[in-house]
Design an enzyme around this catalytic site. Structure first.
Site, PDB file in Angstrom:
ATOM      1  N   ILE A  10      37.607  37.942  54.623  1.00 59.76           N
ATOM      2  CA  ILE A  10      38.062  39.393  54.602  1.00 59.76           C
ATOM      3  C   ILE A  10      39.497  39.413  54.799  1.00 59.76           C
ATOM      4  CG2 ILE A  10      37.672  39.928  56.984  1.00 59.76           C
ATOM      5  CD1 ILE A  10      35.925  42.533  55.824  1.00 59.76           C
ATOM      6  N   ASN A  23      35.499  43.872  69.553  1.00 58.60           N
ATOM      7  CA  ASN A  23      34.530  43.973  70.633  1.00 58.60           C
ATOM      8  C   ASN A  23      35.178  45.075  71.370  1.00 58.60           C
ATOM      9  OD1 ASN A  23      36.575  43.023  72.570  1.00 58.60           O
ATOM     10  ND2 ASN A  23      36.466  41.165  71.499  1.00 58.60           N
ATOM     11  N   VAL A  32      35.837  37.138  62.628  1.00 62.24           N
ATOM     12  CA  VAL A  32      36.258  38.110  62.011  1.00 62.24           C
ATOM     13  C   VAL A  32      37.750  38.428  62.885  1.00 62.24           C
ATOM     14  CG1 VAL A  32      36.584  40.164  60.630  1.00 62.24           C
ATOM     15  CG2 VAL A  32      34.517  38.584  60.631  1.00 62.24           C
ATOM     16  N   ASP A  33      37.330  39.138  63.913  1.00 60.23           N
ATOM     17  CA  ASP A  33      38.678  39.569  64.728  1.00 60.23           C
ATOM     18  C   ASP A  33      39.665  38.691  64.944  1.00 60.23           C
ATOM     19  OD1 ASP A  33      39.504  41.456  66.415  1.00 60.23           O
ATOM     20  OD2 ASP A  33      38.163  41.131  68.284  1.00 60.23           O
ATOM     21  N   SER A 121      27.952  41.660  63.403  1.00 67.60           N
ATOM     22  CA  SER A 121      27.117  41.291  64.410  1.00 67.60           C
ATOM     23  C   SER A 121      26.597  39.951  64.077  1.00 67.60           C
ATOM     24  CB  SER A 121      26.092  42.460  64.876  1.00 67.60           C
ATOM     25  OG  SER A 121      26.743  43.224  65.761  1.00 67.60           O
ATOM     26  N   THR A 122      26.644  39.110  62.759  1.00 69.26           N
ATOM     27  CA  THR A 122      25.836  38.096  62.617  1.00 69.26           C
ATOM     28  C   THR A 122      26.497  36.847  62.762  1.00 69.26           C
ATOM     29  OG1 THR A 122      26.934  38.006  60.175  1.00 69.26           O
ATOM     30  CG2 THR A 122      24.831  39.458  60.397  1.00 69.26           C
ATOM     31  N   GLY A 123      27.561  36.698  63.791  1.00 72.61           N
ATOM     32  CA  GLY A 123      28.154  35.521  64.161  1.00 72.61           C
ATOM     33  C   GLY A 123      28.028  35.533  65.696  1.00 72.61           C
ATOM     34  N   ILE A 124      29.078  35.620  66.380  1.00 75.11           N
ATOM     35  CA  ILE A 124      28.925  35.503  67.723  1.00 75.11           C
ATOM     36  C   ILE A 124      27.737  36.412  68.349  1.00 75.11           C
ATOM     37  CG2 ILE A 124      30.296  35.629  69.872  1.00 75.11           C
ATOM     38  CD1 ILE A 124      32.921  34.920  68.057  1.00 75.11           C
ATOM     39  N   TYR A 125      27.626  37.660  67.841  1.00 71.77           N
ATOM     40  CA  TYR A 125      26.775  38.483  68.425  1.00 71.77           C
ATOM     41  C   TYR A 125      25.216  38.107  67.952  1.00 71.77           C
ATOM     42  CZ  TYR A 125      30.203  41.385  70.490  1.00 71.77           C
ATOM     43  OH  TYR A 125      31.254  41.685  71.334  1.00 71.77           O
TER      44      TYR A 125
HETATM   45  N1  AR6 Z   1      35.875  36.909  56.661  1.00 69.91           N
HETATM   46  C1  AR6 Z   1      34.497  37.157  56.465  1.00 69.91           C
HETATM   47  N2  AR6 Z   1      33.663  36.861  57.182  1.00 69.91           N
HETATM   48  C2  AR6 Z   1      33.950  36.054  58.307  1.00 69.91           C
HETATM   49  C3  AR6 Z   1      34.980  35.729  58.626  1.00 69.91           C
HETATM   50  C4  AR6 Z   1      36.222  35.987  57.752  1.00 69.91           C
HETATM   51  N3  AR6 Z   1      37.498  35.660  57.857  1.00 69.91           N
HETATM   52  N4  AR6 Z   1      34.991  34.755  59.815  1.00 69.91           N
HETATM   53  C5  AR6 Z   1      33.662  34.871  60.239  1.00 69.91           C
HETATM   54  N5  AR6 Z   1      33.077  35.442  59.367  1.00 69.91           N
HETATM   55  P1  AR6 Z   1      31.916  37.485  64.035  1.00 69.91           P
HETATM   56  P2  AR6 Z   1      30.252  39.506  65.469  1.00 69.91           P
HETATM   57  C6  AR6 Z   1      31.350  35.872  59.237  1.00 69.91           C
HETATM   58  O1  AR6 Z   1      31.385  36.283  65.092  1.00 69.91           O
HETATM   59  O2  AR6 Z   1      29.101  38.608  65.307  1.00 69.91           O
HETATM   60  C7  AR6 Z   1      34.436  38.193  68.268  1.00 69.91           C
HETATM   61  O3  AR6 Z   1      34.814  37.356  69.240  1.00 69.91           O
HETATM   62  C8  AR6 Z   1      30.494  35.086  60.250  1.00 69.91           C
HETATM   63  O4  AR6 Z   1      30.237  33.994  59.662  1.00 69.91           O
HETATM   64  O5  AR6 Z   1      33.267  37.436  63.376  1.00 69.91           O
HETATM   65  O6  AR6 Z   1      29.992  40.981  65.244  1.00 69.91           O
HETATM   66  C9  AR6 Z   1      34.633  39.819  68.553  1.00 69.91           C
HETATM   67  O7  AR6 Z   1      36.078  40.130  69.343  1.00 69.91           O
HETATM   68  C10 AR6 Z   1      29.445  36.089  60.385  1.00 69.91           C
HETATM   69  O8  AR6 Z   1      28.744  35.950  59.308  1.00 69.91           O
HETATM   70  O9  AR6 Z   1      31.466  38.967  64.596  1.00 69.91           O
HETATM   71  C11 AR6 Z   1      33.521  40.192  69.276  1.00 69.91           C
HETATM   72  O10 AR6 Z   1      33.565  39.594  70.821  1.00 69.91           O
HETATM   73  C12 AR6 Z   1      30.075  37.669  60.330  1.00 69.91           C
HETATM   74  O11 AR6 Z   1      31.368  37.350  59.853  1.00 69.91           O
HETATM   75  C13 AR6 Z   1      32.393  39.375  68.562  1.00 69.91           C
HETATM   76  O12 AR6 Z   1      33.114  38.150  68.047  1.00 69.91           O
HETATM   77  C14 AR6 Z   1      30.375  38.216  61.798  1.00 69.91           C
HETATM   78  O13 AR6 Z   1      30.862  37.160  62.762  1.00 69.91           O
HETATM   79  C15 AR6 Z   1      31.964  39.945  67.539  1.00 69.91           C
HETATM   80  O14 AR6 Z   1      30.760  39.187  66.865  1.00 69.91           O
END
Ligand code: AR6
Length: 167
Positions: A10, A23, A32-33, A121-125
């Site tokens: 992204i 968060n 992503v963050d 929310s589909t990664g760490i959450y």
């Molecule tokens: N571009 C697009 N998608 C991505 C990228 C990228 N560069 N990197 C990861 N993804 P997540 P959450 C996907 O964990 O679940 C952070 O620590 C990833 O594979 O980024 O909302 C925040 O500070 C997944 O499918 O976000 C919060 O504490 C999706 O993006 C927490 O993580 C979201 O994964 C938020 O967790």
């Protein structure tokens, strides 16, 4: 509104606004963050600190959204939203839908014509991808937002496939 699926990172999107799966602290994190703050540079965190101090002493509530500069990224704005942590015992879908609605509301208030979303929310959450895709697509379709170009940027082939099937 045109809805497009893109596979990739992204931070490389040329949309006017990109949405951060942040968060409540708005102080950065992983996924992503982490990528957005790393590539966008310190200006984004500076604005996040100011927003915290001025408006969100207790943090940005889950389901809400707020915009900052995009620093060195190609986008003009980063819209930070806080997704819910997935729960097996409690239905938090409304909060996830709210992330999409509120992000688009902020995008409209900025006058952004294009917005790129990650799968919030589909990664760490821990939210299951198929359910998250359904909620995301419904929320965007039903939002009534003026934004005319909405892109979902999916990091891997599996996520892309799930969104494609739902779309
Ligand atoms: N571009 C697009 N998608 C991505 C990228 C990228 N560069 N990197 C990861 N993804 P997540 P959450 C996907 O964990 O679940 C952070 O620590 C990833 O594979 O980024 O909302 C925040 O500070 C997944 O499918 O976000 C919060 O504490 C999706 O993006 C927490 O993580 C979201 O994964 C938020 O967790």
């Amino acid at each position: 509104m045109k809805i497009t699926l893109v596979r990739g990172d992204i931070t490389e999107q040329r949309a006017e606004a990109i949405v951060n799966a942040a968060n409540s602290s708005l102080m950065g994190g992983g996924g992503v963050d982490g990528a957005i703050h790393r590539r966008g540079g310190p200006e984004i965190l500076e604005e996040c600190r100011k927003l915290r101090a001025a408006h969100y002493g207790k943090g940005l509530p889950t389901g809400q959204a707020v915009a900052t500069t995009a620093g060195r990224l190609a986008a003009r704005w980063v819209i930070h939203t806080v997704g819910p942590v997935h729960s097996a015992s409690e239905d938090r879908s409304e909060l996830l839908a709210s992330c999409y609605r509120e992000s688009l509301r902020v995008a409209d208030s900025l006058g952004a014509a294009s917005v790129a979303f990650p799968a919030i929310s589909t990664g760490i959450y821990g939210w299951p991808m198929d359910d998250a895709a359904r909620i995301a697509l419904d929320a965007v379709r039903e939002s009534g937002a003026a934004v005319d170009d909405v892109r979902f940027v999916l990091f891997d082939a599996d996520a892309y496939g799930v969104f494609e099937a739902r779309l």
